[in-house]
Design a protein around this motif. Structure first.
Motif, PDB file in Angstrom:
ATOM      1  N   PRO A  30      15.851  44.527  71.531  1.00 16.75           N
ATOM      2  CA  PRO A  30      16.921  43.736  72.160  1.00 16.75           C
ATOM      3  C   PRO A  30      17.208  44.137  73.602  1.00 16.75           C
ATOM      4  O   PRO A  30      17.805  43.364  74.354  1.00 16.75           O
ATOM      5  N   SER A  31      16.777  45.326  73.992  1.00 13.39           N
ATOM      6  CA  SER A  31      16.997  45.771  75.365  1.00 13.39           C
ATOM      7  C   SER A  31      16.149  45.000  76.376  1.00 13.39           C
ATOM      8  O   SER A  31      16.430  45.032  77.581  1.00 13.39           O
ATOM      9  N   VAL A  32      15.113  44.296  75.898  1.00  9.34           N
ATOM     10  CA  VAL A  32      14.275  43.478  76.773  1.00  9.34           C
ATOM     11  C   VAL A  32      14.865  42.072  76.814  1.00  9.34           C
ATOM     12  O   VAL A  32      14.820  41.335  75.828  1.00  9.34           O
ATOM     13  N   GLN A  33      15.420  41.691  77.945  1.00 10.44           N
ATOM     14  CA  GLN A  33      15.996  40.356  78.098  1.00 10.44           C
ATOM     15  C   GLN A  33      14.872  39.334  78.269  1.00 10.44           C
ATOM     16  O   GLN A  33      13.969  39.521  79.079  1.00 10.44           O
ATOM     17  N   ILE A  34      14.935  38.249  77.497  1.00  7.96           N
ATOM     18  CA  ILE A  34      13.921  37.209  77.541  1.00  7.96           C
ATOM     19  C   ILE A  34      14.522  35.952  78.151  1.00  7.96           C
ATOM     20  O   ILE A  34      15.524  35.422  77.659  1.00  7.96           O
ATOM     21  N   VAL A  35      13.907  35.478  79.224  1.00  8.47           N
ATOM     22  CA  VAL A  35      14.288  34.207  79.840  1.00  8.47           C
ATOM     23  C   VAL A  35      13.114  33.253  79.653  1.00  8.47           C
ATOM     24  O   VAL A  35      12.018  33.501  80.155  1.00  8.47           O
ATOM     25  N   ALA A  36      13.317  32.186  78.897  1.00  2.18           N
ATOM     26  CA  ALA A  36      12.251  31.234  78.582  1.00  2.18           C
ATOM     27  C   ALA A  36      12.505  29.926  79.308  1.00  2.18           C
ATOM     28  O   ALA A  36      13.583  29.328  79.175  1.00  2.18           O
ATOM     29  N   THR A  37      11.510  29.481  80.074  1.00  2.00           N
ATOM     30  CA  THR A  37      11.673  28.277  80.892  1.00  2.00           C
ATOM     31  C   THR A  37      10.591  27.253  80.596  1.00  2.00           C
ATOM     32  O   THR A  37       9.515  27.583  80.100  1.00  2.00           O
ATOM     33  N   ASP A  38      10.886  26.013  80.918  1.00  2.00           N
ATOM     34  CA  ASP A  38       9.902  24.934  80.845  1.00  2.00           C
ATOM     35  C   ASP A  38      10.371  23.822  81.769  1.00  2.00           C
ATOM     36  O   ASP A  38      11.577  23.677  82.020  1.00  2.00           O
ATOM     37  N   LEU A  39       9.434  23.043  82.282  1.00  2.00           N
ATOM     38  CA  LEU A  39       9.792  21.898  83.121  1.00  2.00           C
ATOM     39  C   LEU A  39      10.457  20.805  82.306  1.00  2.00           C
ATOM     40  O   LEU A  39      11.304  20.062  82.805  1.00  2.00           O
ATOM     41  N   SER A  40      10.079  20.686  81.032  1.00  2.00           N
ATOM     42  CA  SER A  40      10.558  19.609  80.168  1.00  2.00           C
ATOM     43  C   SER A  40      11.807  20.045  79.402  1.00  2.00           C
ATOM     44  O   SER A  40      11.743  20.912  78.530  1.00  2.00           O
ATOM     45  N   GLN A  41      12.938  19.427  79.702  1.00  2.00           N
ATOM     46  CA  GLN A  41      14.159  19.742  78.974  1.00  2.00           C
ATOM     47  C   GLN A  41      14.070  19.346  77.499  1.00  2.00           C
ATOM     48  O   GLN A  41      14.570  20.087  76.633  1.00  2.00           O
ATOM     49  N   PRO A  42      13.439  18.207  77.135  1.00  2.23           N
ATOM     50  CA  PRO A  42      13.305  17.895  75.710  1.00  2.23           C
ATOM     51  C   PRO A  42      12.538  18.967  74.923  1.00  2.23           C
ATOM     52  O   PRO A  42      12.857  19.239  73.761  1.00  2.23           O
ATOM     53  N   MET A  43      11.523  19.576  75.527  1.00  2.00           N
ATOM     54  CA  MET A  43      10.799  20.645  74.840  1.00  2.00           C
ATOM     55  C   MET A  43      11.710  21.854  74.642  1.00  2.00           C
ATOM     56  O   MET A  43      11.729  22.470  73.558  1.00  2.00           O
ATOM     57  N   LEU A  44      12.501  22.197  75.652  1.00  6.65           N
ATOM     58  CA  LEU A  44      13.433  23.317  75.517  1.00  6.65           C
ATOM     59  C   LEU A  44      14.523  23.015  74.488  1.00  6.65           C
ATOM     60  O   LEU A  44      14.945  23.908  73.741  1.00  6.65           O
ATOM     61  N   ASP A  45      14.966  21.772  74.453  1.00  8.80           N
ATOM     62  CA  ASP A  45      15.970  21.395  73.454  1.00  8.80           C
ATOM     63  C   ASP A  45      15.427  21.596  72.044  1.00  8.80           C
ATOM     64  O   ASP A  45      16.141  22.079  71.149  1.00  8.80           O
ATOM     65  N   GLN A  46      14.164  21.235  71.838  1.00 13.14           N
ATOM     66  CA  GLN A  46      13.544  21.443  70.538  1.00 13.14           C
ATOM     67  C   GLN A  46      13.435  22.935  70.230  1.00 13.14           C
ATOM     68  O   GLN A  46      13.706  23.376  69.114  1.00 13.14           O
ATOM     69  N   ALA A  47      13.053  23.723  71.237  1.00 17.94           N
ATOM     70  CA  ALA A  47      12.942  25.171  71.045  1.00 17.94           C
ATOM     71  C   ALA A  47      14.286  25.779  70.679  1.00 17.94           C
ATOM     72  O   ALA A  47      14.392  26.607  69.753  1.00 17.94           O
ATOM     73  N   ALA A  48      15.337  25.388  71.392  1.00 15.12           N
ATOM     74  CA  ALA A  48      16.663  25.932  71.129  1.00 15.12           C
ATOM     75  C   ALA A  48      17.177  25.507  69.759  1.00 15.12           C
ATOM     76  O   ALA A  48      17.875  26.273  69.071  1.00 15.12           O
ATOM     77  N   ALA A  49      16.831  24.286  69.334  1.00 21.13           N
ATOM     78  CA  ALA A  49      17.262  23.805  68.020  1.00 21.13           C
ATOM     79  C   ALA A  49      16.626  24.619  66.899  1.00 21.13           C
ATOM     80  O   ALA A  49      17.260  24.873  65.865  1.00 21.13           O
ATOM     81  N   ILE A  50      15.381  25.034  67.093  1.00 21.26           N
ATOM     82  CA  ILE A  50      14.717  25.866  66.086  1.00 21.26           C
ATOM     83  C   ILE A  50      15.334  27.252  66.056  1.00 21.26           C
ATOM     84  O   ILE A  50      15.559  27.830  64.995  1.00 21.26           O
ATOM     85  N   GLY A  51      15.627  27.797  67.229  1.00 19.69           N
ATOM     86  CA  GLY A  51      16.300  29.080  67.314  1.00 19.69           C
ATOM     87  C   GLY A  51      15.349  30.261  67.348  1.00 19.69           C
ATOM     88  O   GLY A  51      14.140  30.135  67.131  1.00 19.69           O
ATOM     89  N   THR A  52      15.905  31.419  67.623  1.00 17.99           N
ATOM     90  CA  THR A  52      15.150  32.663  67.711  1.00 17.99           C
ATOM     91  C   THR A  52      15.891  33.760  66.959  1.00 17.99           C
ATOM     92  O   THR A  52      17.083  33.635  66.649  1.00 17.99           O
ATOM     93  N   ALA A  53      15.182  34.849  66.691  1.00 18.52           N
ATOM     94  CA  ALA A  53      15.754  35.944  65.910  1.00 18.52           C
ATOM     95  C   ALA A  53      16.889  36.648  66.638  1.00 18.52           C
ATOM     96  O   ALA A  53      17.732  37.294  66.012  1.00 18.52           O
ATOM     97  N   ARG A  54      16.912  36.561  67.947  1.00 25.93           N
ATOM     98  CA  ARG A  54      17.991  37.131  68.751  1.00 25.93           C
ATOM     99  C   ARG A  54      18.180  36.243  69.976  1.00 25.93           C
ATOM    100  O   ARG A  54      17.347  35.383  70.270  1.00 25.93           O
ATOM    101  N   PRO A  55      19.264  36.405  70.687  1.00 27.32           N
ATOM    102  CA  PRO A  55      19.541  35.497  71.808  1.00 27.32           C
ATOM    103  C   PRO A  55      18.442  35.506  72.867  1.00 27.32           C
ATOM    104  O   PRO A  55      17.911  36.548  73.236  1.00 27.32           O
ATOM    105  N   VAL A  56      18.112  34.308  73.332  1.00 23.20           N
ATOM    106  CA  VAL A  56      17.157  34.078  74.411  1.00 23.20           C
ATOM    107  C   VAL A  56      17.825  33.152  75.412  1.00 23.20           C
ATOM    108  O   VAL A  56      18.555  32.231  75.026  1.00 23.20           O
ATOM    109  N   GLU A  57      17.591  33.390  76.675  1.00 23.02           N
ATOM    110  CA  GLU A  57      18.124  32.494  77.702  1.00 23.02           C
ATOM    111  C   GLU A  57      17.131  31.374  77.956  1.00 23.02           C
ATOM    112  O   GLU A  57      16.029  31.602  78.442  1.00 23.02           O
ATOM    113  N   TRP A  58      17.508  30.135  77.586  1.00 19.72           N
ATOM    114  CA  TRP A  58      16.662  28.972  77.818  1.00 19.72           C
ATOM    115  C   TRP A  58      17.080  28.340  79.136  1.00 19.72           C
ATOM    116  O   TRP A  58      18.262  28.106  79.372  1.00 19.72           O
TER     117      TRP A  58
END
Length: 276
Positions: free
Chosen positions: A70-98
């Motif tokens: 958890p000490s490693v901050q993850i920032v995940a980006t994409d040009l396509s907001q719909p793809m990121l929306d799908q990623a955020a809807a699925i979720g991750t095991a710990r917080p990620v900055e989309w």
């Protein structure tokens, strides 16, 4: 006809089909591989901030969130907001900055990250060297850029079979998305030159990774390629009502080559690592 931009190409129902079909079909084995390589380098360098570009629906992001401390901050980006929306809807095991971001103009200060990761995304970048320069800019001294690209389409059996089937269906104007984009950046010498032009002076490490693509049926594999990628837009541009028919043609070609039940095909990609 003007080609759609990347953000337009991964819109509509494509993000859902992409994640449900394409990710397990093609991307999951390489997501595991890339996440393991990241974890090995993290153990050596102990970075605090990691940037993922072209994260798509989060196949690698989810593995990184489960693997890294958890000490490693993850920032995940994409040009396509719909793809990121799908990623955020699925979720991750710990917080990620989309964050929606253009890899050609990353909205981050110089040296903001210790590592940058990209899974099968650099092929979509219109100017590879300029994009690599942006990656180098946001990397701190000694930071690592780790990414993968597909080998030529002939070494990726499902993609080649579907492309050949669609070329036969539309002989006068075959859809070329798979050859031109996902499988269009396989020249390792060109990759080395683009990295150098982007300011990476150190020689990259490039390794070949073979894997197996599995689908529960030819129909599911055909659905993934024809309706879960921007090739869908190329098919509909040639025949507005022909998407189902083209998908069925691809399914029959896959069944003819690999069998009518669960199918497996060979895949090949390159993994590239370069230090700033």
């Amino acid at each position: 006809m003007q080609a759609p931009t990347t953000d337009q190409a991964f819109a509509g129902s494509i993000p859902q089909v992409y994640d449900a079909c394409m990710v397990p079909l093609l991307f999951a084995p390489y997501a595991d591989d890339l996440a393991q390589r990241v974890a090995q380098r993290v153990a050596q360098r102990q970075p605090s901030r990691l940037l993922e570009i072209a994260a798509g629906t989060g196949a690698v992001t989810r593995r990184l969130a489960s693997t890294l401390l958890p000490s490693v901050q993850i920032v995940a980006t994409d040009l396509s907001q719909p793809m990121l929306d799908q990623a955020a809807a699925i979720g991750t095991a710990r917080p990620v900055e989309w964050q929606q971001a253009d890899a050609m103009q990353l909205p981050f200060p110089d040296g903001a990250f210790d590592m940058v990761v990209c899974q099968f995304g650099v092929m979509f970048l219109p100017d590879k060297a300029a994009a690599f320069a942006e990656v180098r800019r946001v990397l701190g001294p000694g930071g690592v850029f780790l990414f993968n690209v597909w080998d030529r389409i002939e070494h990726n059996e499902f993609a080649a079979t579907v492309s050949d089937a669609l070329a036969a269906l539309y002989p006068g104007d075959p859809p070329q998305f798979m050859q031109q984009v996902p499988h269009g950046y396989f020249d390792t010498e060109a990759i080395r030159q683009d990295l150098h032009r982007g300011g990476f002076d150190r020689a990259p490490e490039i390794v070949t990774v073979d894997a197996c693509s599995h689908a529960d049926s030819p129909a599911l594999a055909a659905l993934a390629f024809c309706q879960g990628t921007p090739m869908r837009m190329q098919i509909e541009a040639r025949d507005a009502a022909g998407l189902t028919g083209a998908t069925n043609v691809a399914a029959r070609a896959l069944a003819s080559r690999f069998g009518a039940d669960a199918i497996d095909g060979k895949m090949r990609a390159y993994v590239v690592a370069v230090e700033r």
